[in-house]
Motif scaffolding. Structure first.
Motif: not given
Length: 268
Positions: A157-161, A183-190, A221-230
């Motif tokens: 469930i966190w951080p993926g898959p 941005p709250n689709a956790i796991g999309k960045d795995y 998408e613009g700019f995104e920073l992923n920290v601890l899956g958030l």
């Protein structure tokens, strides 16, 4: 007596880490405190009815592809959403739904089902839609790549898959699909087996270390920073902030189809 310099550095680092964690969790905490996420719900009694977002296959003959997101069930909804893909071939009388379910092995579920039904009480949001010849090509691509999903025997469930990892992976493999994930689709960045990949809109690139830390820069998408899956970030094209748990706050998000449509995100 003054503290030794090494101890000061350790204390400063711990303080920064605590502040960062509190900031990241403030969004999910707000979602829970504002009671926008129903707790103590029952799987058996939850609403799974259609939301009316999908075209009626009895009236629409052309091929259709849609990508949906809905708040996850119970407390998980304070952190993120669940995503899925629905397809209808030209002339077909029903939709096929693709998604990942945590309790299945393999995790990928592919079957005929209502495409736009509520996710255990939570209404879906339409993220992308294709129709006609482009949708038909996308369906061919989806059917080809789904069996090749490399994480079909794993779920975390966190951080993926997880479910969002699967849908984002499929979208990256199908050129016709362009999806600006919440941005709250956790796991999309795995990124299975990779640390660098194209973004799901195919308009930029992202870097990710196992879904725990990453950066994204793209036209859509613009700019995104992923920290601890958030995820935190901003979208300059359709101005909006991207916040953990809460999601997108600002202008409506384009559906990723023709670029002429937009949908309201499920935000407070």
């Amino acid at each position: 007596m003054p503290l030794p310099r090494p101890l000061k550095r350790v204390l400063a680092s711990v303080t920064v880490l605590i502040v960062l964690i509190v900031a990241l969790l403030s969004g999910p905490a707000y979602m829970l405190a504002s009671q926008q996420v129903p707790l103590h719900a029952s799987w058996h009694d939850a609403d799974r009815s259609s939301s009316g977002l999908a075209p009626d296959p009895g009236e629409v003959r052309e091929a259709v592809v849609q990508v949906y997101a809905a708040r996850a069930f119970e407390w998980r909804g304070a952190f993120g959403v669940h995503t899925w893909i629905a397809t209808k071939a030209e002339g077909a009388e029903r939709y096929r739904v693709y998604q990942v379910m945590s309790w299945r092995r393999p995790t990928v579920e592919s079957g005929y089902a209502p495409p736009d039904r509520r996710w255990y009480g939570n209404p879906p949001t339409l993220l992308a839609e294709l129709r006609g010849e482009r949708a038909a090509r996308a369906i061919d691509g989806i059917e080809e790549v789904v069996p090749a999903y490399p994480e079909s025997d794993r779920y975390r469930i966190w951080p993926g898959p997880n479910s969002n990892t699967f849908i984002a992976w499929v979208v990256r493999q199908v050129p016709e699909l362009s999806v600006d994930f919440p941005p709250n689709a956790i796991g999309k960045d795995y990124l299975p087996g990779r640390i660098v990949a194209q973004t799901p809109t195919h308009t930029g690139y992202q870097f990710s270390l196992g879904g725990l830390f990453g950066l994204m820069l793209a036209r859509d998408e613009g700019f995104e920073l992923n920290v601890l899956g958030l995820t935190v970030g901003f979208d300059g094209q359709s101005p909006a902030l991207k916040l953990p748990g809460i999601g997108r706050v600002g202008m409506a998000q384009p559906t990723g189809s023709s670029g002429e449509e937009s949908v309201d995100q499920d935000i407070p």
